[in-house]
Motif scaffolding. Structure first.
Motif, mmCIF file in Angstrom:
data_model
loop_
_atom_site.group_PDB
_atom_site.id
_atom_site.type_symbol
_atom_site.label_atom_id
_atom_site.label_comp_id
_atom_site.label_asym_id
_atom_site.label_seq_id
_atom_site.Cartn_x
_atom_site.Cartn_y
_atom_site.Cartn_z
ATOM 1 N N LEU A 146 4.776 0.168 1.745
ATOM 2 C CA LEU A 146 5.735 1.158 1.255
ATOM 3 C C LEU A 146 7.121 0.549 1.076
ATOM 4 N N LYS A 147 7.507 -0.329 1.973
ATOM 5 C CA LYS A 147 8.818 -0.969 1.869
ATOM 6 C C LYS A 147 8.919 -1.779 0.585
ATOM 7 N N ILE A 148 7.891 -2.583 0.301
ATOM 8 C CA ILE A 148 7.920 -3.432 -0.894
ATOM 9 C C ILE A 148 7.880 -2.595 -2.161
ATOM 10 N N ARG A 149 7.051 -1.556 -2.168
ATOM 11 C CA ARG A 149 6.992 -0.669 -3.338
ATOM 12 C C ARG A 149 8.340 0.004 -3.572
ATOM 13 N N HIS A 150 9.012 0.397 -2.487
ATOM 14 C CA HIS A 150 10.316 1.050 -2.610
ATOM 15 C C HIS A 150 11.366 0.081 -3.140
ATOM 16 N N MET A 151 11.370 -1.140 -2.618
ATOM 17 C CA MET A 151 12.358 -2.133 -3.028
ATOM 18 C C MET A 151 12.188 -2.566 -4.484
ATOM 19 N N THR A 152 10.957 -2.581 -4.954
ATOM 20 C CA THR A 152 10.675 -3.119 -6.291
ATOM 21 C C THR A 152 10.405 -2.032 -7.327
ATOM 22 N N HIS A 153 10.619 -0.776 -6.977
ATOM 23 C CA HIS A 153 10.366 0.310 -7.927
ATOM 24 C C HIS A 153 11.310 0.193 -9.126
ATOM 25 N N PRO A 154 10.787 0.212 -10.343
ATOM 26 C CA PRO A 154 11.641 -0.011 -11.534
ATOM 27 C C PRO A 154 12.684 1.067 -11.761
ATOM 28 N N GLN A 155 12.421 2.289 -11.331
ATOM 29 C CA GLN A 155 13.382 3.388 -11.520
ATOM 30 C C GLN A 155 14.274 3.615 -10.302
ATOM 31 N N ASN A 156 14.190 2.722 -9.294
ATOM 32 C CA ASN A 156 15.012 2.867 -8.090
ATOM 33 C C ASN A 156 14.817 4.252 -7.473
ATOM 34 N N PHE A 159 12.581 6.975 -1.516
ATOM 35 C CA PHE A 159 11.415 6.531 -0.750
ATOM 36 C C PHE A 159 10.280 7.544 -0.789
ATOM 37 N N LEU A 160 10.592 8.832 -0.599
ATOM 38 C CA LEU A 160 9.542 9.854 -0.569
ATOM 39 C C LEU A 160 8.823 9.950 -1.912
ATOM 40 N N THR A 161 9.572 9.733 -2.999
ATOM 41 C CA THR A 161 8.953 9.753 -4.333
ATOM 42 C C THR A 161 7.981 8.597 -4.491
ATOM 43 N N VAL A 162 8.406 7.426 -4.017
ATOM 44 C CA VAL A 162 7.545 6.243 -4.089
ATOM 45 C C VAL A 162 6.269 6.456 -3.274
ATOM 46 N N ALA A 163 6.421 6.989 -2.083
ATOM 47 C CA ALA A 163 5.261 7.233 -1.223
ATOM 48 C C ALA A 163 4.318 8.249 -1.859
ATOM 49 N N LEU A 175 -2.608 2.188 1.075
ATOM 50 C CA LEU A 175 -1.633 1.793 2.093
ATOM 51 C C LEU A 175 -2.079 0.546 2.842
ATOM 52 N N TYR A 176 -3.377 0.234 2.751
ATOM 53 C CA TYR A 176 -3.914 -0.895 3.509
ATOM 54 C C TYR A 176 -4.297 -2.080 2.621
ATOM 55 N N LYS A 177 -3.755 -2.116 1.397
ATOM 56 C CA LYS A 177 -3.994 -3.263 0.533
ATOM 57 C C LYS A 177 -3.373 -4.520 1.156
ATOM 58 N N GLY A 178 -4.130 -5.582 1.180
ATOM 59 C CA GLY A 178 -3.620 -6.818 1.779
ATOM 60 C C GLY A 178 -3.538 -6.752 3.283
ATOM 61 N N GLY A 179 -4.233 -5.791 3.883
ATOM 62 C CA GLY A 179 -4.108 -5.556 5.317
ATOM 63 C C GLY A 179 -4.584 -6.692 6.193
ATOM 64 N N THR A 180 -5.662 -7.352 5.793
ATOM 65 C CA THR A 180 -6.217 -8.413 6.632
ATOM 66 C C THR A 180 -5.253 -9.574 6.778
ATOM 67 N N SER A 181 -4.635 -9.981 5.677
ATOM 68 C CA SER A 181 -3.698 -11.105 5.747
ATOM 69 C C SER A 181 -2.466 -10.746 6.570
ATOM 70 N N THR A 182 -2.009 -9.503 6.446
ATOM 71 C CA THR A 182 -0.872 -9.059 7.251
ATOM 72 C C THR A 182 -1.228 -9.054 8.735
ATOM 73 N N MET A 183 -2.417 -8.583 9.055
ATOM 74 C CA MET A 183 -2.861 -8.553 10.444
ATOM 75 C C MET A 183 -2.933 -9.961 11.032
ATOM 76 N N LEU A 184 -3.481 -10.899 10.270
ATOM 77 C CA LEU A 184 -3.583 -12.278 10.746
ATOM 78 C C LEU A 184 -2.200 -12.891 10.969
ATOM 79 N N ARG A 185 -1.267 -12.542 10.108
ATOM 80 C CA ARG A 185 0.113 -13.031 10.284
ATOM 81 C C ARG A 185 0.721 -12.504 11.572
ATOM 82 N N GLN A 186 0.526 -11.208 11.839
ATOM 83 C CA GLN A 186 1.063 -10.617 13.065
ATOM 84 C C GLN A 186 0.402 -11.216 14.306
ATOM 85 N N VAL A 187 -0.898 -11.429 14.234
ATOM 86 C CA VAL A 187 -1.623 -11.973 15.381
ATOM 87 C C VAL A 187 -1.123 -13.368 15.727
ATOM 88 N N THR A 188 -1.037 -14.251 14.731
ATOM 89 C CA THR A 188 -0.592 -15.621 15.013
ATOM 90 C C THR A 188 0.852 -15.639 15.512
#
Length: 240
Positions: A146-156, A159-163, A175-188
């Motif tokens: 959600l943070k990345i989608r909010h930061m990169t939204h073309p119409q600025n 946050f609630l609209t983006v969500a 909401l869980y796209k790319g979740g495995t790689s994020t989890m592995l990053r947090q674990v390490t």
């Protein structure tokens, strides 16, 4: 003859109710951290999307997005702060609650509840890994997306609209796209961070885990552990 008075030098074991203090303290610390460091995180995210840009150019582009005014520039630097604030409150609180619970369980099961001995290096790595897994799926993965989608939204958009757009157009599982790689990053990251932190505190406590360190020393050790884990984890973070 009176019955001999029973004496013991053993302290009463800490109750797990004390873990809630870790939850609250972690939440407050996480909130302070995210509000003080979010502008740098904003610039970092912008540079990740524009890898050929310099830091100065990235900052200028973010500032210009606010229309050139000071208020507008500050607003754009803090884009994405609300999901990050929610993430910080839940993430850091969850992290320290889970890690502390794992450490206490390990101490009770394998060390007879002895609170004068620090856990072995690998046990602290295990506590960090478990905390990383749980905080990832409970908090980090959806909030990061959600943070990345909010930061990169073309119409600025707000946050609630983006969500809302994400949930309506792509569904909750998005909401869980790319979740495995994020989890592995947090674990390490947390495996390294917790192991380094407790090894360092154990050194300064003279190998007596029941001792208390001054605030400034805990702050310094925490900064050192965070730096080591971040540097060690940066190559992996860049790959994912």
């Amino acid at each position: 003859m009176s019955e001999p008075k029973k004496t013991t030098n053993d302290k009463k074991p800490e109750s797990h109710g004390g873990l809630w203090k870790r939850l609250v303290a972690g939440s407050v610390a996480g909130l302070c951290d995210v509000w003080s460091m979010h502008p740098l995180d904003r610039v970092k995210t912008h540079l990740q999307n524009h890898p050929t840009h310099s830091i100065a150019r990235g900052f200028s582009e973010i500032w210009a997005k606010g229309g050139g005014s000071i208020a507008g520039g500050i607003h754009t630097l803090y884009e994405g702060i609300w999901p990050m604030s929610l993430e910080a409150i839940l993430k850091v609180g969850t992290r320290y609650y889970v890690a502390s619970a794992v450490r206490e369980a390990w101490r009770d099961k394998y060390m007879g509840g002895d609170r004068k001995k620090e856990l072995p290096f690998y046990a602290n790595m295990v506590s960090g890994a478990i905390a990383g897994i749980i905080e990832s799926y409970m908090v980090v993965i959806p909030c990061e997306l959600l943070k990345i989608r909010h930061m990169t939204h073309p119409q600025n958009a707000p946050f609630l609209t983006v969500a809302k757009e994400l949930l309506v157009q792509e569904g909750p599982l998005a909401l869980y796209k790319g979740g495995t790689s994020t989890m592995l990053r947090q674990v390490t990251n947390h495996m390294i961070r917790f192991a380094v932190f407790y090894e360092a505190t154990n050194f300064f406590k003279g190998k007596d885990a029941s001792q208390k360190l001054p605030l400034w020393l805990n702050f310094g050790i925490g900064a050192f552990a965070g730096t080591v884990s971040t540097i060690a984890n940066t190559p992996y973070s860049a790959l994912i």
